[in-house]
Each structure stands twice: as C-alpha cells, then as structure tokens.
Design a protein around this motif. Sequence first.
Motif, PDB file in Angstrom:
ATOM      1  N   LYS A  17       0.831   7.367   0.155  1.00  0.00           N
ATOM      2  CA  LYS A  17       1.677   6.182   0.371  1.00  0.00           C
ATOM      3  C   LYS A  17       2.231   5.650  -0.950  1.00  0.00           C
ATOM      4  O   LYS A  17       3.432   5.413  -1.070  1.00  0.00           O
ATOM      5  CB  LYS A  17       0.893   5.079   1.093  1.00  0.00           C
ATOM      6  CG  LYS A  17       0.426   5.455   2.481  1.00  0.00           C
ATOM      7  CD  LYS A  17      -0.288   4.321   3.190  1.00  0.00           C
ATOM      8  CE  LYS A  17      -1.536   3.833   2.522  1.00  0.00           C
ATOM      9  NZ  LYS A  17      -2.699   4.724   2.605  1.00  0.00           N
ATOM     10  N   SER A  18       1.372   5.482  -1.924  1.00  0.00           N
ATOM     11  CA  SER A  18       1.815   4.957  -3.222  1.00  0.00           C
ATOM     12  C   SER A  18       2.789   5.902  -3.902  1.00  0.00           C
ATOM     13  O   SER A  18       3.747   5.462  -4.549  1.00  0.00           O
ATOM     14  CB  SER A  18       0.624   4.695  -4.144  1.00  0.00           C
ATOM     15  OG  SER A  18      -0.191   3.688  -3.609  1.00  0.00           O
ATOM     16  N   THR A  19       2.581   7.189  -3.757  1.00  0.00           N
ATOM     17  CA  THR A  19       3.485   8.176  -4.350  1.00  0.00           C
ATOM     18  C   THR A  19       4.877   8.057  -3.741  1.00  0.00           C
ATOM     19  O   THR A  19       5.885   8.092  -4.461  1.00  0.00           O
ATOM     20  CB  THR A  19       2.933   9.602  -4.158  1.00  0.00           C
ATOM     21  OG1 THR A  19       1.650   9.676  -4.783  1.00  0.00           O
ATOM     22  CG2 THR A  19       3.854  10.645  -4.752  1.00  0.00           C
ATOM     23  N   VAL A  20       4.947   7.909  -2.429  1.00  0.00           N
ATOM     24  CA  VAL A  20       6.240   7.744  -1.763  1.00  0.00           C
ATOM     25  C   VAL A  20       6.939   6.481  -2.261  1.00  0.00           C
ATOM     26  O   VAL A  20       8.122   6.513  -2.616  1.00  0.00           O
ATOM     27  CB  VAL A  20       6.075   7.716  -0.223  1.00  0.00           C
ATOM     28  CG1 VAL A  20       7.340   7.234   0.472  1.00  0.00           C
ATOM     29  CG2 VAL A  20       5.689   9.099   0.279  1.00  0.00           C
ATOM     30  N   ILE A  21       6.209   5.370  -2.325  1.00  0.00           N
ATOM     31  CA  ILE A  21       6.800   4.106  -2.786  1.00  0.00           C
ATOM     32  C   ILE A  21       7.266   4.252  -4.232  1.00  0.00           C
ATOM     33  O   ILE A  21       8.357   3.816  -4.600  1.00  0.00           O
ATOM     34  CB  ILE A  21       5.801   2.939  -2.642  1.00  0.00           C
ATOM     35  CG1 ILE A  21       5.358   2.774  -1.193  1.00  0.00           C
ATOM     36  CG2 ILE A  21       6.390   1.645  -3.190  1.00  0.00           C
ATOM     37  CD1 ILE A  21       6.446   2.500  -0.205  1.00  0.00           C
ATOM     38  N   SER A  22       6.468   4.899  -5.071  1.00  0.00           N
ATOM     39  CA  SER A  22       6.831   5.110  -6.470  1.00  0.00           C
ATOM     40  C   SER A  22       8.113   5.926  -6.603  1.00  0.00           C
ATOM     41  O   SER A  22       8.991   5.603  -7.419  1.00  0.00           O
ATOM     42  CB  SER A  22       5.679   5.816  -7.190  1.00  0.00           C
ATOM     43  OG  SER A  22       6.013   6.084  -8.519  1.00  0.00           O
ATOM     44  N   PHE A  35       4.154  -4.853  -7.348  1.00  0.00           N
ATOM     45  CA  PHE A  35       3.010  -4.184  -7.963  1.00  0.00           C
ATOM     46  C   PHE A  35       2.627  -2.911  -7.223  1.00  0.00           C
ATOM     47  O   PHE A  35       2.975  -2.715  -6.062  1.00  0.00           O
ATOM     48  CB  PHE A  35       1.801  -5.121  -8.026  1.00  0.00           C
ATOM     49  CG  PHE A  35       1.191  -5.400  -6.680  1.00  0.00           C
ATOM     50  CD1 PHE A  35       0.123  -4.655  -6.223  1.00  0.00           C
ATOM     51  CD2 PHE A  35       1.694  -6.400  -5.865  1.00  0.00           C
ATOM     52  CE1 PHE A  35      -0.437  -4.891  -4.974  1.00  0.00           C
ATOM     53  CE2 PHE A  35       1.139  -6.653  -4.619  1.00  0.00           C
ATOM     54  CZ  PHE A  35       0.073  -5.900  -4.171  1.00  0.00           C
ATOM     55  N   PHE A  36       1.888  -2.069  -7.937  1.00  0.00           N
ATOM     56  CA  PHE A  36       1.266  -0.865  -7.404  1.00  0.00           C
ATOM     57  C   PHE A  36      -0.236  -0.963  -7.610  1.00  0.00           C
ATOM     58  O   PHE A  36      -0.692  -1.572  -8.567  1.00  0.00           O
ATOM     59  CB  PHE A  36       1.748   0.393  -8.153  1.00  0.00           C
ATOM     60  CG  PHE A  36       3.094   0.857  -7.739  1.00  0.00           C
ATOM     61  CD1 PHE A  36       3.245   1.694  -6.647  1.00  0.00           C
ATOM     62  CD2 PHE A  36       4.226   0.457  -8.425  1.00  0.00           C
ATOM     63  CE1 PHE A  36       4.488   2.135  -6.252  1.00  0.00           C
ATOM     64  CE2 PHE A  36       5.477   0.886  -8.041  1.00  0.00           C
ATOM     65  CZ  PHE A  36       5.608   1.726  -6.947  1.00  0.00           C
ATOM     66  N   THR A  37      -0.984  -0.323  -6.727  1.00  0.00           N
ATOM     67  CA  THR A  37      -2.411  -0.146  -6.948  1.00  0.00           C
ATOM     68  C   THR A  37      -2.660   1.345  -7.151  1.00  0.00           C
ATOM     69  O   THR A  37      -2.019   2.174  -6.506  1.00  0.00           O
ATOM     70  CB  THR A  37      -3.249  -0.651  -5.754  1.00  0.00           C
ATOM     71  OG1 THR A  37      -2.857   0.043  -4.579  1.00  0.00           O
ATOM     72  CG2 THR A  37      -3.063  -2.141  -5.544  1.00  0.00           C
TER      73      THR A  37
END
Length: 179
Positions: A17-22, A35-37
């Motif tokens: 999920k974070s990779t996609v958002i990034s 922000f990112f976690t």
Amino acid sequence: MKWRKNIFVTGPSRSGKSTVISRIVERLDKGATGFFTTEIRDGARRVGFSITTLQGNRGILAHQDLAAGPRLGKYRVNLEDLEKIAVPSMVPDSTMEIVVVDEVGKMECFSELFRKRLLQVLDSENVVLGSIALRGDNFIEKIKTRPDVQLLPLSEKTRDLLPKIILDKISAIWQEVNS
C-alpha cells in the motif's frame, strides 16, 4: 462514474500500500502534504514503525522498545510523535494541495487528535490520497464506507496498475473541480 475525492488503497499488511502511494506522490503535478509510515528493521526483524512527512520531518510511530504508550501487539504507539509530526502535516496550505495519509490504521487511531484531523481533511475541499487498514475498528470501517471515499483494493494484479489509475482519477477530479 464520478470519482470521490478521497481515495484510499486497502489491502493486507505488507501488501505494498505504501509503495503504491509513494509512486503516485512521486508523479504528482500538484502540491502535496502529509506523511508516510515505514517499517523500522533490525536486520530481518521488524521492530517498529517510523513517520516521515513529505516535508522531511521524522519521528517514531511505534516501537517494541518504547516504555509508554498504547500497546498494539508487541509495539507501543508513540502518540507524541504522531500528534506533533504526522497530524500537523495533514493540514494543507491551500485547497489545491493533496493530503497524503499513509496510513489510517489501528496505531494511528489511538490518537483522538489524528481521528479529528482526518475527519476534517476528508470533509475539506482537498483531495485525500491514502492507505487504510483492510480490517479495523468501527472508526476505520466508517471511513471506508463514507460516500466521499473511493476504496481501491490492492492485489498482485492491481499493484502495478493502481498508480496510473489513481493519477488519472486525481486529474479527472481536478478537472471537475475547476470546470
């Protein structure tokens, strides 16, 4: 289909999920805040989670070695860093700024201030782009079923396609807003 302005990717823990958002944030042509976690690792072991804002501020969201804070599994949540670093990053400078919230999960939801700010930004004119836990408490489930939230499930098949789809949808939202 008219897209909703609050776009959340959901999927199991460690699904990307974070990779996609990034990947989406890297390709945005609009301003963004939020922000990112990310995982904190000690060799092969995950020992906690960090917070990093798009402006570069950093803190600890949760760690197994913290002595205080709400407990979730082997971690204690650092409400101070969450509320002093992540929450302020969710306040956009203008309605043209996209707000990135990675992620809306059990740890973040221990903070009443986080929950309040999230609701404010979801109700704002800003596009919100984020990730949200696949399963969660009543608060998380209510966010996922809001009429202004577009929920996109992440899978191996969609992981590489979602960034382009979401970027196209953000462009369409901006065109609707500005027409």
